[in-house]
Design a protein around this motif. Sequence first.
Motif, PDB file in Angstrom:
ATOM      1  N   THR A 126       0.767  -1.118  -0.412  1.00 42.91           N
ATOM      2  CA  THR A 126       0.019  -0.313  -0.247  1.00 42.91           C
ATOM      3  C   THR A 126       1.085   1.034  -0.403  1.00 42.91           C
ATOM      4  O   THR A 126       1.050   2.258  -0.780  1.00 42.91           O
ATOM      5  N   ILE A 127       1.586   1.588   0.901  1.00 41.92           N
ATOM      6  CA  ILE A 127       2.793   2.411   1.209  1.00 41.92           C
ATOM      7  C   ILE A 127       3.595   2.768  -1.103  1.00 41.92           C
ATOM      8  O   ILE A 127       3.992   4.060  -0.662  1.00 41.92           O
ATOM      9  N   ALA A 128       3.904   1.544  -1.043  1.00 43.82           N
ATOM     10  CA  ALA A 128       5.056   1.076  -2.349  1.00 43.82           C
ATOM     11  C   ALA A 128       3.781   2.408  -3.454  1.00 43.82           C
ATOM     12  O   ALA A 128       4.515   2.515  -4.353  1.00 43.82           O
ATOM     13  N   VAL A 129       2.795   2.151  -3.466  1.00 40.99           N
ATOM     14  CA  VAL A 129       1.627   3.245  -4.150  1.00 40.99           C
ATOM     15  C   VAL A 129       2.834   4.546  -4.295  1.00 40.99           C
ATOM     16  O   VAL A 129       2.679   4.709  -5.282  1.00 40.99           O
ATOM     17  N   GLY A 130       2.357   5.207  -2.519  1.00 37.23           N
ATOM     18  CA  GLY A 130       3.010   6.350  -3.084  1.00 37.23           C
ATOM     19  C   GLY A 130       4.075   6.658  -3.431  1.00 37.23           C
ATOM     20  O   GLY A 130       4.430   7.622  -4.111  1.00 37.23           O
TER      21      GLY A 130
END
Length: 433
Positions: free
Chosen positions: A332-336
Amino acid sequence: MNGQIVIGLNTVWMVIATALVFFMEAGFAALEAGFIHSKNSMNVIMKVLMDCCVGLIGYFAFGFAIMYGIHGQGGHIQWDGFFLKGNFTFLGLSIPVEIFWLFQAAFAVAVATIVSGAVAERMKFGPYILYSFLATVIIYPVSGHWAWAPTGFLHQLGFVDFAGSTVVHAVGGWSALAAILVLGPRRGKYNADGSVNVMPAHNLPLAALGAFMLWFGWFGFNPGSTLNALDGSLAHVALTTNLAAAAGGVLATLYTMRRYGKADPSMAINGALAGLVAITAGTQVVSALGAIVIGAIAGVIVVEGVGLIDRLHADDPVGAVAVHGICGSFGTIAVGLFATNGGLLYGGGLHLLGVQALGLIVCSVWGFASTYVVFLLMKKTVGIRVNRDEEDEGLDIAEHGVPAYASNSEIPAQIADMSEYFAKQMKEANVQA
């Protein structure tokens, strides 16, 4: 192209994708059964089966309405969807609502199944069924509403979770952690001095087969989330999904070879799954190279995550918390970071990263807290753990009366009595004939 033809193509595609996602339950069953003791393998398969049976009914009756049924503005709020009744034009679907429901129901079932492996070998069957029902009726639908429903606040903020790294995997993974913290570890897992005893898998080939089945099903999980057979990103989603899984498996294998001197099969299996979990949020919005990097990082994270959870004395027989909770959070954080439009590494600044972090925190806290409360209430009332003798005997016999592998176990007395009964009946029938 004719509108009816488009709807027909989309419907056929979604039926196929839904079947692939539902087939993942077979993968979960094989994976979890292989990772635990043989004396409990039938019990965990029964739990997965009940996820499907109870979960589908619960999501049909209540879950879908909670997730997607609230719509309207101002004083004209409507609430549809209970037992799949109501008006769903506000969803803007290009497929019948029935197949959209079924696709989402398969996701709901997966959330409960993530927990089934974590609580394996010591949880009562009846209370687990109750949890499975609640997971599909309220726990998954609430986080799903926030992130995916048109009226969900995270959706309106621009939160990106294409196929559920947060909504399905992080929620399921952190729910699993809450469950095992209340339930407690298996007997003999930890010594008085805090050291850990390894409890080896009874059938790693079966676990590996389950992983292959899950990988196969993920081609419905991620590409199916386009909801559209003609979506231009369909091939890209399939590509990034596959590359992340491969990278996760490679890095988990190489990392264990470097750290332990051996290529650990269980970590290789979970490494590939970690890559799949991590890419699920951003599969549509990251590049092919970005998918490889995300999968590779997840493959290392899952190895360290399994060790961390063990050191916390949170006994997770299948690594569900590390694979789904930790790697779902990372994805999820990797999307950012890796989104080609808005990601920090592509000059997009901190906005998307902040939204991703907010969505992850809100949904993860909800999954953990709601499951913790449910398990604590069940523990105080009906009880959630089998007794010492039942745990030693194995839940296949204690909960179901049959062993998974009859050739390796004594046939229980009740089975022998049944065999005698049927033999007598057949003998009497032959005499009468």
